[in-house]
Design a protein around this motif. Structure first.
Motif, PDB file in Angstrom:
ATOM      1  N   GLY A  18     -36.476 -55.696  29.265  1.00  0.00           N
ATOM      2  CA  GLY A  18     -35.378 -54.812  28.884  1.00  0.00           C
ATOM      3  C   GLY A  18     -34.084 -55.567  28.661  1.00  0.00           C
ATOM      4  O   GLY A  18     -33.360 -55.321  27.690  1.00  0.00           O
ATOM      5  N   LEU A  19     -33.778 -56.496  29.570  1.00  0.00           N
ATOM      6  CA  LEU A  19     -32.562 -57.292  29.444  1.00  0.00           C
ATOM      7  C   LEU A  19     -32.581 -58.112  28.159  1.00  0.00           C
ATOM      8  O   LEU A  19     -31.604 -58.147  27.418  1.00  0.00           O
ATOM      9  CB  LEU A  19     -32.400 -58.219  30.653  1.00  0.00           C
ATOM     10  CG  LEU A  19     -31.230 -59.197  30.599  1.00  0.00           C
ATOM     11  CD1 LEU A  19     -29.898 -58.463  30.499  1.00  0.00           C
ATOM     12  CD2 LEU A  19     -31.261 -60.117  31.819  1.00  0.00           C
ATOM     13  N   ARG A  20     -33.695 -58.758  27.887  1.00  0.00           N
ATOM     14  CA  ARG A  20     -33.794 -59.580  26.675  1.00  0.00           C
ATOM     15  C   ARG A  20     -33.676 -58.729  25.415  1.00  0.00           C
ATOM     16  O   ARG A  20     -33.042 -59.133  24.437  1.00  0.00           O
ATOM     17  CB  ARG A  20     -35.085 -60.383  26.687  1.00  0.00           C
ATOM     18  CG  ARG A  20     -35.004 -61.529  27.665  1.00  0.00           C
ATOM     19  CD  ARG A  20     -36.258 -62.358  27.696  1.00  0.00           C
ATOM     20  NE  ARG A  20     -36.014 -63.589  28.448  1.00  0.00           N
ATOM     21  CZ  ARG A  20     -36.959 -64.262  29.066  1.00  0.00           C
ATOM     22  NH1 ARG A  20     -38.222 -63.863  29.016  1.00  0.00           N
ATOM     23  NH2 ARG A  20     -36.654 -65.360  29.729  1.00  0.00           N
ATOM     24  N   ALA A  21     -34.257 -57.534  25.423  1.00  0.00           N
ATOM     25  CA  ALA A  21     -34.130 -56.641  24.274  1.00  0.00           C
ATOM     26  C   ALA A  21     -32.668 -56.241  24.063  1.00  0.00           C
ATOM     27  O   ALA A  21     -32.163 -56.261  22.935  1.00  0.00           O
ATOM     28  CB  ALA A  21     -35.004 -55.405  24.471  1.00  0.00           C
ATOM     29  N   ALA A  22     -31.987 -55.892  25.152  1.00  0.00           N
ATOM     30  CA  ALA A  22     -30.570 -55.514  25.049  1.00  0.00           C
ATOM     31  C   ALA A  22     -29.730 -56.689  24.551  1.00  0.00           C
ATOM     32  O   ALA A  22     -28.834 -56.507  23.714  1.00  0.00           O
ATOM     33  CB  ALA A  22     -30.054 -55.018  26.400  1.00  0.00           C
ATOM     34  N   LEU A  23     -30.009 -57.887  25.041  1.00  0.00           N
ATOM     35  CA  LEU A  23     -29.261 -59.067  24.586  1.00  0.00           C
ATOM     36  C   LEU A  23     -29.517 -59.353  23.112  1.00  0.00           C
ATOM     37  O   LEU A  23     -28.592 -59.746  22.385  1.00  0.00           O
ATOM     38  CB  LEU A  23     -29.601 -60.285  25.444  1.00  0.00           C
ATOM     39  CG  LEU A  23     -29.027 -60.270  26.854  1.00  0.00           C
ATOM     40  CD1 LEU A  23     -29.580 -61.436  27.678  1.00  0.00           C
ATOM     41  CD2 LEU A  23     -27.505 -60.293  26.831  1.00  0.00           C
ATOM     42  N   ASN A  24     -30.746 -59.143  22.656  1.00  0.00           N
ATOM     43  CA  ASN A  24     -31.038 -59.319  21.225  1.00  0.00           C
ATOM     44  C   ASN A  24     -30.235 -58.341  20.379  1.00  0.00           C
ATOM     45  O   ASN A  24     -29.693 -58.703  19.331  1.00  0.00           O
ATOM     46  CB  ASN A  24     -32.534 -59.136  20.942  1.00  0.00           C
ATOM     47  CG  ASN A  24     -33.356 -60.322  21.358  1.00  0.00           C
ATOM     48  OD1 ASN A  24     -32.868 -61.446  21.413  1.00  0.00           O
ATOM     49  ND2 ASN A  24     -34.625 -60.080  21.653  1.00  0.00           N
ATOM     50  N   ILE A  25     -30.171 -57.104  20.824  1.00  0.00           N
ATOM     51  CA  ILE A  25     -29.398 -56.090  20.103  1.00  0.00           C
ATOM     52  C   ILE A  25     -27.922 -56.456  20.104  1.00  0.00           C
ATOM     53  O   ILE A  25     -27.264 -56.418  19.060  1.00  0.00           O
ATOM     54  CB  ILE A  25     -29.632 -54.695  20.723  1.00  0.00           C
ATOM     55  CG1 ILE A  25     -31.071 -54.248  20.445  1.00  0.00           C
ATOM     56  CG2 ILE A  25     -28.626 -53.682  20.190  1.00  0.00           C
ATOM     57  CD1 ILE A  25     -31.531 -53.073  21.288  1.00  0.00           C
ATOM     58  N   THR A  46     -27.296 -65.761  34.228  1.00  0.00           N
ATOM     59  CA  THR A  46     -28.373 -64.828  33.878  1.00  0.00           C
ATOM     60  C   THR A  46     -28.466 -64.693  32.366  1.00  0.00           C
ATOM     61  O   THR A  46     -29.563 -64.698  31.799  1.00  0.00           O
ATOM     62  CB  THR A  46     -28.138 -63.457  34.537  1.00  0.00           C
ATOM     63  OG1 THR A  46     -28.174 -63.620  35.957  1.00  0.00           O
ATOM     64  CG2 THR A  46     -29.189 -62.438  34.116  1.00  0.00           C
ATOM     65  N   TYR A  47     -27.327 -64.602  31.708  1.00  0.00           N
ATOM     66  CA  TYR A  47     -27.295 -64.536  30.243  1.00  0.00           C
ATOM     67  C   TYR A  47     -27.977 -65.766  29.639  1.00  0.00           C
ATOM     68  O   TYR A  47     -28.825 -65.646  28.761  1.00  0.00           O
ATOM     69  CB  TYR A  47     -25.845 -64.436  29.752  1.00  0.00           C
ATOM     70  CG  TYR A  47     -25.706 -64.534  28.263  1.00  0.00           C
ATOM     71  CD1 TYR A  47     -25.785 -63.397  27.469  1.00  0.00           C
ATOM     72  CD2 TYR A  47     -25.509 -65.764  27.634  1.00  0.00           C
ATOM     73  CE1 TYR A  47     -25.674 -63.484  26.090  1.00  0.00           C
ATOM     74  CE2 TYR A  47     -25.398 -65.856  26.262  1.00  0.00           C
ATOM     75  CZ  TYR A  47     -25.483 -64.711  25.491  1.00  0.00           C
ATOM     76  OH  TYR A  47     -25.380 -64.800  24.124  1.00  0.00           O
ATOM     77  N   THR A  48     -27.622 -66.936  30.133  1.00  0.00           N
ATOM     78  CA  THR A  48     -28.177 -68.185  29.606  1.00  0.00           C
ATOM     79  C   THR A  48     -29.681 -68.242  29.826  1.00  0.00           C
ATOM     80  O   THR A  48     -30.436 -68.573  28.911  1.00  0.00           O
ATOM     81  CB  THR A  48     -27.488 -69.399  30.259  1.00  0.00           C
ATOM     82  OG1 THR A  48     -26.083 -69.321  29.981  1.00  0.00           O
ATOM     83  CG2 THR A  48     -28.039 -70.704  29.722  1.00  0.00           C
ATOM     84  N   ARG A  49     -30.123 -67.909  31.025  1.00  0.00           N
ATOM     85  CA  ARG A  49     -31.563 -67.955  31.328  1.00  0.00           C
ATOM     86  C   ARG A  49     -32.332 -66.936  30.482  1.00  0.00           C
ATOM     87  O   ARG A  49     -33.403 -67.245  29.965  1.00  0.00           O
ATOM     88  CB  ARG A  49     -31.822 -67.689  32.810  1.00  0.00           C
ATOM     89  CG  ARG A  49     -31.337 -68.771  33.759  1.00  0.00           C
ATOM     90  CD  ARG A  49     -32.078 -70.089  33.644  1.00  0.00           C
ATOM     91  NE  ARG A  49     -33.508 -70.038  33.790  1.00  0.00           N
ATOM     92  CZ  ARG A  49     -34.182 -70.164  34.923  1.00  0.00           C
ATOM     93  NH1 ARG A  49     -33.544 -70.346  36.053  1.00  0.00           N
ATOM     94  NH2 ARG A  49     -35.496 -70.096  34.936  1.00  0.00           N
ATOM     95  N   TRP A  57     -39.419 -67.222  33.736  1.00  0.00           N
ATOM     96  CA  TRP A  57     -38.220 -66.676  34.358  1.00  0.00           C
ATOM     97  C   TRP A  57     -38.277 -65.151  34.383  1.00  0.00           C
ATOM     98  O   TRP A  57     -38.704 -64.506  33.441  1.00  0.00           O
ATOM     99  CB  TRP A  57     -36.991 -67.150  33.589  1.00  0.00           C
ATOM    100  CG  TRP A  57     -35.711 -66.667  34.171  1.00  0.00           C
ATOM    101  CD1 TRP A  57     -35.051 -67.164  35.252  1.00  0.00           C
ATOM    102  CD2 TRP A  57     -34.920 -65.574  33.699  1.00  0.00           C
ATOM    103  NE1 TRP A  57     -33.905 -66.446  35.481  1.00  0.00           N
ATOM    104  CE2 TRP A  57     -33.801 -65.464  34.544  1.00  0.00           C
ATOM    105  CE3 TRP A  57     -35.058 -64.673  32.656  1.00  0.00           C
ATOM    106  CZ2 TRP A  57     -32.826 -64.502  34.370  1.00  0.00           C
ATOM    107  CZ3 TRP A  57     -34.080 -63.707  32.474  1.00  0.00           C
ATOM    108  CH2 TRP A  57     -32.985 -63.632  33.339  1.00  0.00           C
ATOM    109  N   ALA A  58     -37.847 -64.570  35.480  1.00  0.00           N
ATOM    110  CA  ALA A  58     -37.764 -63.113  35.598  1.00  0.00           C
ATOM    111  C   ALA A  58     -36.532 -62.777  36.432  1.00  0.00           C
ATOM    112  O   ALA A  58     -36.059 -63.587  37.218  1.00  0.00           O
ATOM    113  CB  ALA A  58     -39.018 -62.561  36.247  1.00  0.00           C
ATOM    114  N   VAL A  59     -36.041 -61.586  36.238  1.00  0.00           N
ATOM    115  CA  VAL A  59     -34.820 -61.177  36.918  1.00  0.00           C
ATOM    116  C   VAL A  59     -34.986 -59.774  37.499  1.00  0.00           C
ATOM    117  O   VAL A  59     -35.690 -58.944  36.933  1.00  0.00           O
ATOM    118  CB  VAL A  59     -33.611 -61.222  35.946  1.00  0.00           C
ATOM    119  CG1 VAL A  59     -33.753 -60.207  34.830  1.00  0.00           C
ATOM    120  CG2 VAL A  59     -32.296 -61.047  36.681  1.00  0.00           C
ATOM    121  N   SER A  60     -34.357 -59.540  38.625  1.00  0.00           N
ATOM    122  CA  SER A  60     -34.260 -58.195  39.187  1.00  0.00           C
ATOM    123  C   SER A  60     -32.899 -57.647  38.807  1.00  0.00           C
ATOM    124  O   SER A  60     -31.888 -58.320  39.008  1.00  0.00           O
ATOM    125  CB  SER A  60     -34.382 -58.234  40.709  1.00  0.00           C
ATOM    126  OG  SER A  60     -35.667 -58.598  41.102  1.00  0.00           O
TER     127      SER A  60
END
Length: 134
Positions: A18-25, A46-49, A57-60
């Motif tokens: 979800g985070l990566r999708a939002a960052l792509n948008i 977190t943005y860089t990773r 890599w995974a994030v909570s």
């Protein structure tokens, strides 16, 4: 449902996707890294990773961050329903908007203030474009 229960429903891998999708948008919306971090309330690291696409890599994310990701994804969905051309789907949030709430600022400028109210109110105004009744 409590915010704790919402957070527990999402695994680290789901949060990361979800985070990566939002960052792509956000990138397609021409948001700077600093703006993206403020909008999603994430750290620069977190943005860089997340941007590196490291499959290990995974994030909570906490409930607030998940809600922010959701709002970005839902704004994108609404814009895709309203506009047929990619220039508007991806350019709309960076354009100056002279409606009362925006007062000549772009939706991106409003969202990048970083507070949830600005993000949510921007979402509401974009969602109305697709015919959502508030």
């Amino acid at each position: 449902m409590s915010q704790v229960a919402i957070v527990e429903q999402f695994s680290k891998s789901q949060s990361t996707i979800g985070l990566r999708a939002a960052l792509n948008i956000l990138e397609r919306w021409q948001a700077s890294s600093e703006q993206s971090c403020r909008i999603l309330r994430i750290s620069r690291s977190t943005y860089t990773r997340a941007s590196q696409r490291d499959s290990e890599w995974a994030v909570s994310l906490d409930a607030d961050q998940l809600q922010r990701v959701s709002l970005v994804l839902n704004m994108h969905s609404a814009l895709r329903l309203v506009f047929d051309n990619p220039e508007n789907v991806y350019g709309f949030v960076a354009m100056a908007n002279h409606n009362e709430f925006f007062n000549g600022r772009s939706p991106l400028e409003i969202m990048a203030q970083g507070d949830m109210i600005s993000l949510y109110e921007t979402f509401r105004r974009i969602d109305v474009l697709r015919g959502a009744g508030w």
